[in-house]
Design an enzyme around this catalytic site. Structure first.
Site, mmCIF file in Angstrom:
data_model
loop_
_atom_site.group_PDB
_atom_site.id
_atom_site.type_symbol
_atom_site.label_atom_id
_atom_site.label_comp_id
_atom_site.label_asym_id
_atom_site.label_seq_id
_atom_site.Cartn_x
_atom_site.Cartn_y
_atom_site.Cartn_z
ATOM 1 N N GLU A 1 5.826 0.685 9.398
ATOM 2 C CA GLU A 1 5.418 1.755 8.481
ATOM 3 C C GLU A 1 6.594 2.672 8.160
ATOM 4 O OE1 GLU A 1 2.950 0.538 7.285
ATOM 5 O OE2 GLU A 1 1.271 1.879 7.617
ATOM 6 N N THR B 1 3.178 5.270 -1.245
ATOM 7 C CA THR B 1 2.890 6.190 -0.129
ATOM 8 C C THR B 1 4.027 7.194 0.070
ATOM 9 O OG1 THR B 1 1.520 4.553 0.957
ATOM 10 C CG2 THR B 1 2.382 6.294 2.358
#
Ligand code: HSE
Length: 311
Positions: free
Chosen positions: A132, A185
């Protein structure tokens, strides 16, 4: 020891509205598949990626799957293991449904199984967080932890990492709609203000505690009225076409709560049954079509399993 494996890892709804970076749950579909082979040679190669329209890197240092698998191999003391990876993306990228997380988790679950499950799924979370970090600049765990553990998950603390699996009402369904607009994101994280007023923090932690209590008490109304976010949603909703109109349609159709999935642009509603969830996705998709926006939808109960071996 097996030489090859095919696995599936699920999409996830992070934040669950009020729990920015600390709450998430897994759904049954969509998700990603990884096929992994031990080659007997040295180093990781990504041989194929499908379903990404050429957007994901094949370079093993830049791809979140191979990069996190390499962290795992370093950890178990076998850094030069020869591995071939095929990634089959079965979900949209940049959708707010934990796309990078599903791929990374599939890769880690695959490699861990090839090494006879040396680590538990919970112990794989920090390796998935590295993926991530590569994908969006911050190693948040609210997609990868539910993708690995299934169900609803609370990240009580990041330092040290403290992950708690939560119960949920059995009849809970998620209605998810992905309006086909791109919201990376990384950008959606940068737009959030980093300072909050104490009175807003009080409102927010009341809702987080209320949501967690509602899940334990299996109290749908408490879950629904706690799905309120005054810190992040007001800013991020700007990027989502007709967000407040969609909320009002979902609530009128019987949702117990509604909000942005992860960093968006997907939105989701929780419902008490599958029929209501399907009615909501239909209404929202119809609305989006009316304003010229294509969308995809998914209806799912809460995924309890996390990643699974397909072959
Ligand atoms: N908690 C993360 C965020 C989830 O909202 O940025 C990203 O899917």
């Amino acid at each position: 020891m097996r030489e090859s494996i095919k696995v599936f890892a699920p999409a996830t709804v992070a934040n669950v509205v009020c729990g920015y970076d600390v709450l998430g749950f897994a759904v049954n579909e969509p998700g990603d598949e990884v096929i992994m082979k031990l080659t007997g040679g040295s180093g990781i190669t990504i041989t194929k990626i499908t379903g990404d329209e050429g957007r994901l890197p094949l370079d093993p240092k830049k791809n979140t799957v191979s990069a996190s698998v390499q962290h795992y191999l370093n950890h178990i003391g076998k850094p030069d293991t020869g591995i071939e990876i095929e990634l089959h993306k079965k979900m949209p990228i940049g959708s707010g449904l934990g796309s990078s997380s599903a791929s990374t988790v599939a890769g880690l679950f695959a490699v861990n199984n090839l090494f006879d499950s040396l680590l538990t799924n919970k112990e794989l979370v920090p390796f998935a967080m590295k993926g991530e970090e590569l994908a969006c600049g911050y190693g948040h765990a609210d997609n990868v932890a539910p993708a690995l553990l299934g169900g609803f998950v609370l990240i009580r603390s990041y330092e040290p990492l403290d992950i708690i699996s939560l119960p949920h009402p059995e009849d809970l369904y998620a209605a998810i709609v992905y309006p086909e607009v791109d919201v990376p994101t990384k950008d959606a994280r940068q737009m959030i203000r980093s300072k909050v007023l104490l009175k807003d923090a009080v409102t927010q932690w009341g809702n987080v505690a209320g949501l967690v209590s509602g899940l334990f008490l299996k109290d749908h109304d408490l879950i629904g009225r706690s799905m309120t976010d005054i810190l992040v949603e007001p800013t991020r909703s700007i990027l989502i076409p007709d967000f407040y109109k969609m909320r009002s349609l979902a609530m009128k159709t019987g949702a117990i709560g509604f909000g942005i999935s992860g960093s968006g642009p997907s939105v989701f509603a929780l419902t008490k049954d599958e029929g209501t969830a399907r009615a909501i996705t239909q209404k929202l998709q119809q609305h989006l079509k009316g304003i010229g926006i294509n969308s995809l939808s998914f209806v799912s109960s809460v995924n309890k399993k996390g990643p699974v071996i397909l072959d």
